[in-house]
Write a protein that holds these residues in place. Structure first.
Motif, PDB file in Angstrom:
ATOM      1  N   GLY A 124      33.337  22.431  41.240  1.00 55.35           N
ATOM      2  CA  GLY A 124      34.029  21.474  40.396  1.00 55.35           C
ATOM      3  C   GLY A 124      33.812  20.084  40.952  1.00 55.35           C
ATOM      4  N   GLN A 125      34.297  19.077  40.242  1.00 55.42           N
ATOM      5  CA  GLN A 125      34.203  17.692  40.690  1.00 55.42           C
ATOM      6  C   GLN A 125      35.576  17.060  40.558  1.00 55.42           C
ATOM      7  N   VAL A 126      36.038  16.440  41.641  1.00 49.00           N
ATOM      8  CA  VAL A 126      37.409  15.946  41.717  1.00 49.00           C
ATOM      9  C   VAL A 126      37.383  14.438  41.916  1.00 49.00           C
ATOM     10  N   PHE A 127      38.140  13.712  41.100  1.00 51.27           N
ATOM     11  CA  PHE A 127      38.219  12.257  41.252  1.00 51.27           C
ATOM     12  C   PHE A 127      38.737  11.918  42.646  1.00 51.27           C
ATOM     13  N   THR A 128      38.159  10.902  43.239  1.00 54.41           N
ATOM     14  CA  THR A 128      38.534  10.540  44.607  1.00 54.41           C
ATOM     15  C   THR A 128      39.969  10.040  44.721  1.00 54.41           C
ATOM     16  N   ASP A 129      40.550   9.582  43.605  1.00 54.27           N
ATOM     17  CA  ASP A 129      41.929   9.092  43.653  1.00 54.27           C
ATOM     18  C   ASP A 129      42.949  10.158  43.244  1.00 54.27           C
ATOM     19  N   ASN A 130      42.489  11.393  43.076  1.00 55.44           N
ATOM     20  CA  ASN A 130      43.394  12.479  42.684  1.00 55.44           C
ATOM     21  C   ASN A 130      43.768  13.289  43.921  1.00 55.44           C
ATOM     22  N   GLY A 131      44.719  12.748  44.687  1.00 54.32           N
ATOM     23  CA  GLY A 131      45.113  13.393  45.934  1.00 54.32           C
ATOM     24  C   GLY A 131      45.606  14.815  45.774  1.00 54.32           C
ATOM     25  N   PRO A 132      46.489  15.109  44.797  1.00 58.73           N
ATOM     26  CA  PRO A 132      46.969  16.480  44.643  1.00 58.73           C
ATOM     27  C   PRO A 132      45.853  17.476  44.348  1.00 58.73           C
ATOM     28  N   SER A 133      44.874  17.076  43.528  1.00 56.43           N
ATOM     29  CA  SER A 133      43.781  17.989  43.210  1.00 56.43           C
ATOM     30  C   SER A 133      42.873  18.206  44.419  1.00 56.43           C
ATOM     31  N   LEU A 134      42.618  17.160  45.184  1.00 56.60           N
ATOM     32  CA  LEU A 134      41.817  17.315  46.406  1.00 56.60           C
ATOM     33  C   LEU A 134      42.523  18.259  47.380  1.00 56.60           C
ATOM     34  N   ALA A 135      43.840  18.110  47.502  1.00 57.38           N
ATOM     35  CA  ALA A 135      44.608  18.991  48.388  1.00 57.38           C
ATOM     36  C   ALA A 135      44.551  20.432  47.899  1.00 57.38           C
ATOM     37  N   LEU A 136      44.587  20.619  46.575  1.00 58.39           N
ATOM     38  CA  LEU A 136      44.520  21.966  46.013  1.00 58.39           C
ATOM     39  C   LEU A 136      43.186  22.617  46.339  1.00 58.39           C
ATOM     40  N   GLN A 137      42.106  21.864  46.230  1.00 55.60           N
ATOM     41  CA  GLN A 137      40.791  22.425  46.546  1.00 55.60           C
ATOM     42  C   GLN A 137      40.762  22.963  47.980  1.00 55.60           C
ATOM     43  N   GLU A 138      41.283  22.167  48.892  1.00 56.57           N
ATOM     44  CA  GLU A 138      41.268  22.571  50.293  1.00 56.57           C
ATOM     45  C   GLU A 138      42.201  23.753  50.538  1.00 56.57           C
ATOM     46  N   LYS A 139      43.322  23.794  49.831  1.00 55.97           N
ATOM     47  CA  LYS A 139      44.273  24.899  50.002  1.00 55.97           C
ATOM     48  C   LYS A 139      43.640  26.222  49.580  1.00 55.97           C
ATOM     49  N   VAL A 140      42.859  26.181  48.502  1.00 57.74           N
ATOM     50  CA  VAL A 140      42.204  27.398  48.020  1.00 57.74           C
ATOM     51  C   VAL A 140      41.061  27.827  48.937  1.00 57.74           C
ATOM     52  N   GLY A 141      40.488  26.870  49.678  1.00 53.79           N
ATOM     53  CA  GLY A 141      39.363  27.176  50.550  1.00 53.79           C
ATOM     54  C   GLY A 141      38.036  26.659  50.030  1.00 53.79           C
ATOM     55  N   MET A 142      38.097  25.757  49.039  1.00 58.88           N
ATOM     56  CA  MET A 142      36.886  25.115  48.548  1.00 58.88           C
ATOM     57  C   MET A 142      36.390  24.116  49.595  1.00 58.88           C
ATOM     58  N   THR A 143      35.093  23.881  49.621  1.00 56.86           N
ATOM     59  CA  THR A 143      34.501  22.886  50.509  1.00 56.86           C
ATOM     60  C   THR A 143      34.223  21.626  49.708  1.00 56.86           C
ATOM     61  N   LEU A 144      34.656  20.480  50.220  1.00 58.05           N
ATOM     62  CA  LEU A 144      34.468  19.200  49.547  1.00 58.05           C
ATOM     63  C   LEU A 144      33.322  18.430  50.182  1.00 58.05           C
ATOM     64  N   SER A 145      32.480  17.850  49.345  1.00 62.26           N
ATOM     65  CA  SER A 145      31.376  17.043  49.866  1.00 62.26           C
ATOM     66  C   SER A 145      31.917  15.776  50.516  1.00 62.26           C
ATOM     67  N   GLN A 146      31.255  15.347  51.583  1.00 65.40           N
ATOM     68  CA  GLN A 146      31.580  14.050  52.170  1.00 65.40           C
ATOM     69  C   GLN A 146      30.990  12.931  51.316  1.00 65.40           C
ATOM     70  N   GLU A 147      29.826  13.194  50.738  1.00 60.29           N
ATOM     71  CA  GLU A 147      29.182  12.213  49.870  1.00 60.29           C
ATOM     72  C   GLU A 147      29.928  12.109  48.543  1.00 60.29           C
ATOM     73  N   LEU A 148      29.876  10.935  47.947  1.00 59.68           N
ATOM     74  CA  LEU A 148      30.484  10.712  46.649  1.00 59.68           C
ATOM     75  C   LEU A 148      29.438  10.827  45.547  1.00 59.68           C
ATOM     76  N   LEU A 149      29.884  11.275  44.376  1.00 57.97           N
ATOM     77  CA  LEU A 149      29.071  11.283  43.174  1.00 57.97           C
ATOM     78  C   LEU A 149      29.726  10.350  42.166  1.00 57.97           C
ATOM     79  N   PHE A 150      29.004  10.004  41.124  1.00 60.15           N
ATOM     80  CA  PHE A 150      29.613   9.212  40.066  1.00 60.15           C
ATOM     81  C   PHE A 150      29.115   9.663  38.704  1.00 60.15           C
ATOM     82  N   TRP A 151      29.996   9.455  37.728  1.00 57.01           N
ATOM     83  CA  TRP A 151      29.649   9.609  36.309  1.00 57.01           C
ATOM     84  C   TRP A 151      29.761   8.227  35.681  1.00 57.01           C
ATOM     85  N   ILE A 152      28.830   7.871  34.829  1.00 57.35           N
ATOM     86  CA  ILE A 152      28.953   6.656  34.036  1.00 57.35           C
ATOM     87  C   ILE A 152      28.533   6.955  32.612  1.00 57.35           C
ATOM     88  N   PHE A 153      29.186   6.286  31.675  1.00 55.17           N
ATOM     89  CA  PHE A 153      28.893   6.520  30.259  1.00 55.17           C
ATOM     90  C   PHE A 153      29.437   5.357  29.449  1.00 55.17           C
TER      91      PHE A 153
END
Length: 234
Positions: free
Chosen positions: A205-234
């Motif tokens: 999945g992809q998690v917005f960098t300003d979404n602290g609760p969702s980032l915490a949820l990913q780590e709680k489940v055991g997902m690995t988060l990239s150190q590098e950032l990605l972006f979407w533009i449209f």
């Protein structure tokens, strides 16, 4: 090596960062428009998304003429975000971190006082009405249900859901307000990872960098988060 093999060789060097690109290649929908040791450009017709990976300005300059008609893209290095936004006239951006389940076995289900069920198309209107970041309308929800949508139920009442976006990422995770703080979000994310693996998809999945609760949820489940950032533009 052919273009696809060259692309895979490049992308596999940082599997976590490029798992979204590897997924559209895995399922066979991506067109390899440019592939080299210094960058890869993919176009995925079902989602109409361009996937950009470039090491240098020269590589990016080579890619730009290939992207005619681009309306949405995701980039895997931040240095060219503003360049692409200006080139295509894009005004909306989303900055994310890639999140992925890298374990060989799916995460164990989590008890939350209810059950998870696969939803059918009859739930599309309800899901669209309750999704807090709704876009694409009911038809997008119908397509998401076809890809695989899980609903969480408590005492027979629908309490939340999760599904997959058209390009392959786990998303649309929503828990109705009255059912929050019961572990339901974690249960849904675990279920989505298991469903992705059951279907042969890469669970990411992809998690917005300003979404602290969702980032915490990913780590709680055991997902690995990239150190590098990605972006979407449209």
């Amino acid at each position: 090596m052919n273009q696809r093999e060259t692309a895979l060789a490049r992308l596999e060097r940082n599997r976590l960062l490029y798992l979204d690109m590897l997924e559209v290649l895995r399922r066979g929908t991506a067109q390899v428009r440019r592939a080299g040791e210094d960058g890869v450009l993919l176009y995925d017709p079902p989602s109409e998304v361009w996937f950009v990976d470039a090491d240098t300005p020269a590589v990016l300059e080579e890619m730009l003429p290939l992207m005619e008609g681009c309306t949405i893209l995701t980039g895997h290095q931040m240095w060219y975000k503003d360049t692409l936004a200006a080139h295509f006239g894009f005004h909306t951006e989303q900055i994310c971190r890639q999140s992925a389940w890298l374990g060989g076995e799916p995460p164990a289900p989590l008890a939350f006082g209810g059950e998870l069920r696969r939803l059918d198309r009859s739930w599309a209107v309800w899901a669209e009405a309750h999704y807090s970041h709704s876009f694409g309308g009911v038809s997008y929800m119908e397509e998401s249900i076809e890809r695989g949508m899980l609903g969480a139920f408590v005492d027979g009442q629908a309490a939340g859901f999760v599904s997959f976006h058209v390009e392959g990422s786990i998303g649309m995770l929503e828990v109705l307000p009255q059912y929050r703080r019961r572990g339901m979000g974690e249960a849904l994310l675990r279920g989505a990872v298991a469903l992705a693996m059951e279907q042969g998809k890469y669970p990411y999945g992809q998690v917005f960098t300003d979404n602290g609760p969702s980032l915490a949820l990913q780590e709680k489940v055991g997902m690995t988060l990239s150190q590098e950032l990605l972006f979407w533009i449209f």
